[in-house]
Write a protein that holds these residues in place. Sequence first.
Motif, PDB file in Angstrom:
ATOM      1  N   TYR A 150     125.963  41.538  42.508  1.00  0.00           N
ATOM      2  CA  TYR A 150     126.277  42.920  42.703  1.00  0.00           C
ATOM      3  C   TYR A 150     125.748  43.792  44.025  1.00  0.00           C
ATOM      4  O   TYR A 150     126.822  44.634  44.531  1.00  0.00           O
ATOM      5  N   PHE A 151     124.378  43.466  44.408  1.00  0.00           N
ATOM      6  CA  PHE A 151     124.145  44.028  45.605  1.00  0.00           C
ATOM      7  C   PHE A 151     124.550  43.226  47.029  1.00  0.00           C
ATOM      8  O   PHE A 151     123.958  43.550  48.045  1.00  0.00           O
ATOM      9  N   ALA A 165     122.418  40.325  39.364  1.00  0.00           N
ATOM     10  CA  ALA A 165     122.007  41.609  40.013  1.00  0.00           C
ATOM     11  C   ALA A 165     122.433  41.165  41.814  1.00  0.00           C
ATOM     12  O   ALA A 165     122.536  42.079  42.414  1.00  0.00           O
ATOM     13  N   TRP A 166     121.967  39.874  42.121  1.00  0.00           N
ATOM     14  CA  TRP A 166     122.248  39.358  43.221  1.00  0.00           C
ATOM     15  C   TRP A 166     123.776  39.767  43.660  1.00  0.00           C
ATOM     16  O   TRP A 166     124.206  39.980  44.955  1.00  0.00           O
ATOM     17  N   SER A 226     120.333  37.194  34.877  1.00  0.00           N
ATOM     18  CA  SER A 226     119.957  38.405  35.318  1.00  0.00           C
ATOM     19  C   SER A 226     119.800  38.571  37.004  1.00  0.00           C
ATOM     20  O   SER A 226     120.317  39.243  37.369  1.00  0.00           O
ATOM     21  N   VAL A 227     119.167  37.572  37.523  1.00  0.00           N
ATOM     22  CA  VAL A 227     118.898  37.621  38.780  1.00  0.00           C
ATOM     23  C   VAL A 227     120.303  37.383  39.586  1.00  0.00           C
ATOM     24  O   VAL A 227     120.729  37.977  40.528  1.00  0.00           O
TER      25      VAL A 227
END
Length: 341
Positions: free
Chosen positions: A231-232, A228-229, A224-225
């Motif tokens: 994506y941003f 998310a990383w 998940s990290v």
Amino acid sequence: MSDLTTTATTTSAPPAPPVATRGSRGLRLSGMTWLIWRQHRAAYWTILAATVLSAAWIVYQRAGMMDYLTAHGWPDAESDKWLRNMGPYTSWLQRVAFGLGFVPVLLGVFLGAPLLAGDLESGTAKLATSQSASPARWLAAKLGVTVLVVVAATVTLSVVFEWWWRPVGKENTVLDWTSGAAFDTTGAVPVALTLFTVLGGVAIGMLLRRTLLAMVVTFVFAVSVQVAWAYFRLDLGNVVRITTDTGVDVPSPSIPAGSFQIDQWFVTGSGDTLGWSTCVHEASEKARDACVQKADIVGWAVDYLPISQMNGMQWFGSSILFVLTAAIAGFVFLWGRKRVV
């Protein structure tokens, strides 16, 4: 008589023990630090050995790549001359970058999650903290030694991989710098991502107190990290826009070498932007020209991220991860001082 007595006394006296100097002992671990290293030495030595072997192999591959580049005129020659037959070197760069991307996940699952969960599940934590060592000291040694090993490994891999990639870093066809393959494996990012994942695994193991369950949950957390990383990641930079006012019949403006193009637009006389597909579907060229005039399109706009922002983006993102990692470490200490046993 007195001489004989003195001689006998002198002869019977035991020799003085050798004076131990600080330098003669060398670097040795002791106390709680030695205990933690002894307990997890298999994992620590495996990580360090894998790091040394990987670094040596990367150095060897870079030497071969540099021999090829130099023989084909790099860095003075145009990139077309030395990119033409660089397929094998590009392939190895991409494969190694792909493998390094799994390091945070692997260390989080197999090092971070069991670090406290194994001791809590087996009762070793209660035994260790029932002696002279306090829970805080035990936790400090556990986290301190682990963090040092993780930092040593990730810094080494980051430095040697960036050294390998930098000569061709401006060629996005080799390895796009905005992708995880380059961005997440160089600079401070791999260190920050790995520490955050490992400390997250430690906290998960402390709360769940079951090794296998902690490893499964940590795997989900680590993935998940990464998602998310990714994506941003691009939001860490400042988008640069270059515009023209020479009409739509000329090519869109070129961007600096190594830059990552985000999007391109039409620019109107009022400064607004329209999608590049505006007027494309008109049936004839005359209709297209009429559409362009009606929309008041006067030129192009291109949004991009220059490669010069890479280092700043990496440190900005890494700083956020370091702060979050420190918060997790603080939580582990506050929770663990009273509830770790």
